[in-house]
Enzyme design. Structure first.
Site, PDB file in Angstrom:
ATOM      1  N   ASP A 185       0.647  -1.162   0.131  1.00 31.56           N
ATOM      2  CA  ASP A 185       0.060  -0.341   0.060  1.00 31.56           C
ATOM      3  C   ASP A 185       0.878   1.164   0.092  1.00 31.56           C
ATOM      4  O   ASP A 185       0.530   2.404  -0.399  1.00 31.56           O
ATOM      5  CB  ASP A 185      -0.968  -0.095   1.100  1.00 31.56           C
ATOM      6  CG  ASP A 185      -0.132   0.467   2.464  1.00 31.56           C
ATOM      7  OD1 ASP A 185       0.571  -0.472   2.787  1.00 31.56           O
ATOM      8  OD2 ASP A 185      -0.503   1.483   3.008  1.00 31.56           O
ATOM      9  N   TYR A 236      -4.753   0.545   9.762  1.00 34.02           N
ATOM     10  CA  TYR A 236      -5.754   0.960   8.677  1.00 34.02           C
ATOM     11  C   TYR A 236      -7.334   0.804   9.599  1.00 34.02           C
ATOM     12  O   TYR A 236      -8.248   0.105   9.028  1.00 34.02           O
ATOM     13  CB  TYR A 236      -6.024   0.449   7.524  1.00 34.02           C
ATOM     14  CG  TYR A 236      -4.653   1.074   6.403  1.00 34.02           C
ATOM     15  CD1 TYR A 236      -5.071   2.460   6.040  1.00 34.02           C
ATOM     16  CD2 TYR A 236      -3.461   0.557   6.413  1.00 34.02           C
ATOM     17  CE1 TYR A 236      -4.006   3.153   5.409  1.00 34.02           C
ATOM     18  CE2 TYR A 236      -2.842   1.103   5.682  1.00 34.02           C
ATOM     19  CZ  TYR A 236      -2.844   2.307   5.163  1.00 34.02           C
ATOM     20  OH  TYR A 236      -1.909   3.030   4.347  1.00 34.02           O
ATOM     21  N   GLU A 273       6.168   9.709   2.525  1.00 30.44           N
ATOM     22  CA  GLU A 273       5.799   8.418   2.188  1.00 30.44           C
ATOM     23  C   GLU A 273       4.907   8.156   1.310  1.00 30.44           C
ATOM     24  O   GLU A 273       3.870   9.083   1.043  1.00 30.44           O
ATOM     25  CB  GLU A 273       4.953   7.452   3.257  1.00 30.44           C
ATOM     26  CG  GLU A 273       4.958   6.137   3.109  1.00 30.44           C
ATOM     27  CD  GLU A 273       4.531   5.201   4.375  1.00 30.44           C
ATOM     28  OE1 GLU A 273       4.372   5.678   5.470  1.00 30.44           O
ATOM     29  OE2 GLU A 273       4.761   3.870   4.201  1.00 30.44           O
ATOM     30  N   ASP A 282       5.903   0.089   3.042  1.00 25.47           N
ATOM     31  CA  ASP A 282       6.004  -0.924   3.658  1.00 25.47           C
ATOM     32  C   ASP A 282       5.716  -2.213   2.780  1.00 25.47           C
ATOM     33  O   ASP A 282       5.499  -2.011   1.557  1.00 25.47           O
ATOM     34  CB  ASP A 282       5.429  -0.936   5.048  1.00 25.47           C
ATOM     35  CG  ASP A 282       3.987  -0.692   4.966  1.00 25.47           C
ATOM     36  OD1 ASP A 282       3.301  -0.931   3.760  1.00 25.47           O
ATOM     37  OD2 ASP A 282       3.365  -0.430   6.008  1.00 25.47           O
TER      38      ASP A 282
END
Ligand SMILES: *[C@@H]1O[C@H](CO)[C@@H](O)[C@H](O)[C@H]1NC(C)=O
Ligand SMILES: *[C@@H]1O[C@H](CO)[C@@H](O)[C@H](O)[C@H]1NC(C)=O
Ligand SMILES: *[C@@H]1O[C@H](CO)[C@@H](O)[C@H](O)[C@H]1NC(C)=O
Ligand SMILES: *[C@@H]1O[C@H](CO)[C@@H](O)[C@H](O)[C@H]1NC(C)=O
Ligand SMILES: *[C@@H]1O[C@H](CO)[C@@H](O)[C@H](O)[C@H]1NC(C)=O
Ligand SMILES: *[C@@H]1O[C@H](CO)[C@@H](O)[C@H](O)[C@H]1NC(C)=O
Length: 499
Positions: free
Chosen positions: A86, A237, A479, A89
């Site tokens: 996603d 999440y 990120e 990572d």
């Protein structure tokens, strides 16, 4: 998602002081050459190749990435190879992945003409995701919602190609429900069925029939996956906004995909629940649109399908709340003109909101409608498009830092993005296995990342100023994520065609 321990706070003492621009960037020509939208669009889609998990096809263009995680699902006796990492990572988080799919599909549905030669790449990016969702939903009343133990993953700075972290598979089912993941997965499958309807009707049928099964599972067995799976999904999440928005969103996409109103009651019920929650909160209206909260997207989506006065009011309230001059403004703008809504990944709100503004404005233009803000101020739809354009231009470098927030686009862009694969040497140059701690020197260094993750859009400025710190220690700013790029695909397609 936010990874490794953040070892110092992301303060900006290291930055050059920035002089604040006095006014909002204007949509009219300001002497700057327009962005190269075509280049940005093709890079925006290329990014998805860098996030691929599984066996890479011969057509793979970002060749520093290799096959990875081929045995995902093995612990549950199923094949879950494929899909996307996603963010920076190596976990496959199903909830934001599904949302990414919904928005990629929406970009294609709304802007298929404008996508032109990039339509094929957009379909490819979406299919990589929906093929995975079909695997994850192959069994009735069960969805495999995540692969990868997030604690094990975040403890190491490893390449996906040779990671040895725990690839645990997580599921929701009839005893441990997950209505938000089910609702979002149904939305993605249904939206994708529309996106593939004309080019591959058989695939579209498969996606749509699965969307209905998955939705019925989520609606029949109601509960949050945060409750069912606890620390394996929260706080990574966690669905903070509750699952009513996803059930409503999934139902709205199903109605659209089936050309019917069979899910109308579900939509209405979900909206009532969301409205009650808003009234209980009683803190002035705050809007979000992203992997957690779909409410604004629901109103805009429904508005483009039919004209229902209550929904129209909410859609209008939302768009008015974004306009810089509006009295009901619920977001801030930085001095350089960027929408500022969160200290997390702010660019998600920027691209998501801009997409909704553009879709709504085009709809109003098509039906010859009007937009009224602050009770009696008439706002031309072009004003909404101007805001969306200003956000995209800012993202691409028209900002006080003269910096593009898309890797590989423009003369100056982030060099130290928080992304494992981009940081570490490719298997091409370093075929020997690298273990958990072997990545640390590459994380710590102030040298640029070794591999360009072309098209990756980072979180960007996130404190109300235009300051940006190019540091791997600041995941909120550096990120990239799959859900920042998904609505940007549609935006770039539109501005490439229409300026
Ligand atoms: C249902 O899901 C829960 C939570 O993931 C899991 O612990 C349980 O084993 C699953 N049940 C079955 C029958 O697979
Ligand atoms: C829905 O309607 C559109 C436009 O008429 C059509 O192309 C499409 O095939 C229909 N979809 C279904 C699932 O019937
Ligand atoms: C990063 O984002 C989270 C919210 O997602 C926030 O709580 C945290 O304060 C942010 N950190 C920084 C350094 O901005
Ligand atoms: C929706 O309908 C109302 C009246 O029924 C009309 O005033 C309005 O312009 C319509 N809006 C759109 C966007 O079609
Ligand atoms: C950005 O570019 C403008 C015009 O080219 C220049 O005046 C300004 O100093 C630049 N700012 C930075 C931070 O480089
Ligand atoms: C790299 O980070 C580790 C902590 O993870 C620290 O102990 C080490 O001193 C750092 N090395 C450099 C060169 O900054």
């Amino acid at each position: 998602m936010a990874a490794k321990r953040v070892m110092f706070s992301c303060v900006f003492s290291m930055l050059v002081a920035l002089t604040a621009a006095a006014t909002m960037p204007s949509a009219v020509a300001d002497g700057e050459p327009p962005p190269d939208y075509a280049d940005a669009l093709s890079k925006c889609l290329l990014f998805y190749e860098g996030q691929r998990s599984g066996k890479l096809p011969p057509t793979q263009r970002l060749t520093w990435r290799k096959d990875s995680a081929l045995n995902d699902g093995q612990d549950a006796g199923v094949d879950l190879a494929g899909g996307y990492y996603d963010a920076g990572d190596n976990v496959k988080f199903g909830f934001p992945m599904a949302y990414t799919g919904t928005l990629l599909a929406w970009s294609i549905i709304e802007f298929s003409e404008e996508l032109g030669p990039e339509l094929a790449h957009a379909h490819e990016a979406l299919r990589w995701l929906t093929d995975y969702l079909l695997k994850a939903t192959a069994q009735p009343n069960r969805i495999f919602v995540q692969v990868g133990d997030p604690y094990s993953d975040h403890n190491c700075w490893e390449r996906p190609e040779d990671m040895d972290t725990l690839r645990t598979t997580y599921q929701v089912n009839d005893t441990h429900p997950g209505s938000e993941v089910a609702g979002e997965t149904a939305a993605a499958l249904a939206a994708a069925s529309i996106a593939f309807r004309s080019s591959d009707p058989a695939y579209a049928d498969e996606l749509l029939s699965r969307a209905e099964t998955v939705y019925n599972f989520g609606h029949t067995y109601q509960g949050s996956y945060g409750t069912s799976l606890g620390k394996w999904v929260c706080p990574f999440y966690c669905d903070y906004s509750g699952y009513q928005d996803e059930l409503s969103w999934g139902a709205a996409w199903l109605n659209r995909a089936t050309n019917s109103s069979q899910y109308q009651n579900h939509i209405v019920h979900g909206i009532q629940q969301m409205q009650m929650k808003t009234q209980l909160d009683d803190t002035g209206r705050e809007w979000f649109f992203g992997w957690d909260n779909k409410e604004a997207g629901i109103y805009i989506l429904l508005e483009t399908q039919k004209n229902d006065s209550e929904n129209s009011r909410l859609a209008e309230e939302f768009v008015c709340s974004l306009l810089p001059q509006s009295l009901s403004k619920s977001v801030e703008y930085t001095p350089g003109g960027l929408i500022y809504n969160t200290q997390g990944c702010n660019m998600q709100d920027v691209t998501g909101f801009s997409f909704l503004l553009l879709v709504y404005a085009r709809h109003i233009i098509n039906v010859g409608g009007t937009i009224t803000c602050d009770n009696n101020v008439q706002v031309p739809p072009s004003a909404l498009i101007d805001v969306a354009r200003s956000q995209v231009k800012y993202l691409l470098g028209d900002n006080p830092n003269n910096m593009s927030y898309m890797v590989g686009y423009g003369a100056k862009f982030p060099q130290m993005i928080h992304h494992r694969g981009s940081t570490l040497p490719s298997m091409d140059t370093h075929p020997e296995r690298m273990f958990c701690r072997d990545g640390e020197p590459y994380f710590n260094t102030t040298a640029p990342n070794l591999n360009l993750l072309i098209g990756a859009v980072v979180g960007g400025p996130n404190d109300g100023t235009d300051n940006f710190l190019d540091s791997r220690y600041c995941p909120n700013q550096t990120e990239p994520t799959t859900y920042v790029n998904a609505p940007l695909v549609g935006l770039l397609a539109y501005f490439n065609k229409h300026g």
